[in-house]
Scaffold this active site. Structure first.
Site, short mmCIF file in Angstrom:
data_model
loop_
_atom_site.label_atom_id
_atom_site.label_comp_id
_atom_site.label_asym_id
_atom_site.label_seq_id
_atom_site.Cartn_x
_atom_site.Cartn_y
_atom_site.Cartn_z
N LYS A 1 0.02 6.26 4.14
CA LYS A 1 0.48 6.61 2.80
C LYS A 1 -0.15 5.71 1.73
O LYS A 1 -0.43 6.17 0.61
CB LYS A 1 2.01 6.53 2.72
N TYR B 1 2.38 4.56 9.47
CA TYR B 1 2.87 5.40 8.39
C TYR B 1 2.56 4.76 7.04
O TYR B 1 2.04 5.42 6.13
CB TYR B 1 4.38 5.62 8.54
#
Length: 244
Positions: A160, A156
């Site tokens: 990002k 994640y």
């Protein structure tokens, strides 16, 4: 926010619930024709039914943003139907909360493909059209994980962080290619949405922000007069532990 988007066309990904649904509602309320992209057909249907009660109509479309061909076809449909595409909000994201020791390759691939390659697919298909029409605005939903990560968030955070770098690059290229195109990265902190509450049911909700606040921040970015642009904005709960 008082923003008039009458006559404008917007696409929102991950639109069926949570932050995506809040963004769709705000954009439609400002007068935009909103195309709601999501991979979850039933949730899209539920959203349309909910908004119909409020006399708000949106255009739902099932799209898997991990598939570049699907994205291209979907954007072709939007532009062919509406004539222009003025606002793109890349919101769709997934996560797998596991220690890297126990993470499977397929899980990591799904997170990175959805959160990074998916938005890139949308930008590639949309940006060139915005250049052709002389303007538009792309908003990429980032995360505090793009600045500071934590355990069980490897893919994640990587996705990002990568999307933040891509957004910065796109901002610089828009300055060169077409000053009428705005590029904004929204670094959002914890929100009271299923993205958190379903995975972490014991979360203290008082420490999360309403997704509508983040949606309002996007409207604010869209409201800035020509000649200026909000390149990046941070909106987090006051008690956010992962910022700065």
């Amino acid at each position: 926010m008082q923003v008039d988007l009458t006559g404008k066309t917007a696409v929102v990904t991950g639109a069926a619930r949570g932050l995506g649904a809040a963004i769709v509602t705000r954009l439609a309320g400002a007068g935009a024709t909103v195309w709601a992209f999501d991979i979850r057909q039933q949730l899209l249907t539920d959203l349309c039914d909910q908004l119909a009660v409020e006399d708000v109509t949106i255009k739902p479309m099932v799209v898997d943003i991990r598939d570049a061909a699907q994205v291209e076809n979907a954007i072709d449909t939007v532009c062919g139907t509406s004539g222009t595409l003025d606002v793109l909000v890349n919101n769709a994201a997934v996560d797998v909360s596991k220690p890297i020791e126990h993470l499977e390759a397929a899980e990591a691939d799904n997170v990175v493909t959805t959160n990074l390659l998916g938005p890139i697919h949308l930008c590639l298909s949309t940006y060139r059209r915005m250049i052709g029409q002389g303007g538009g605005h792309i908003v990429n939903i980032l995360s505090t994980a793009a600045n500071r990560t934590w355990t069980e968030a490897g893919p994640y955070a990587a996705s990002k962080t990568g999307l933040r770098a891509f957004t910065h690059t796109l901002f610089k290229e828009a300055q060169r290619d077409c000053p009428g195109i705005g590029i904004t990265g929204v670094i959002a902190g914890g929100m009271e949405t299923p993205f958190i509450t379903e995975r972490f049911p014991d979360t203290d909700l008082s420490k999360l922000q309403d997704p509508g606040i983040v949606a309002d921040t996007i409207l604010y970015a869209l409201s800035v007069p020509k000649g200026s642009v909000i390149g990046e904005v941070v909106i987090v709960p006051r008690v956010e532990s992962s910022w700065p």
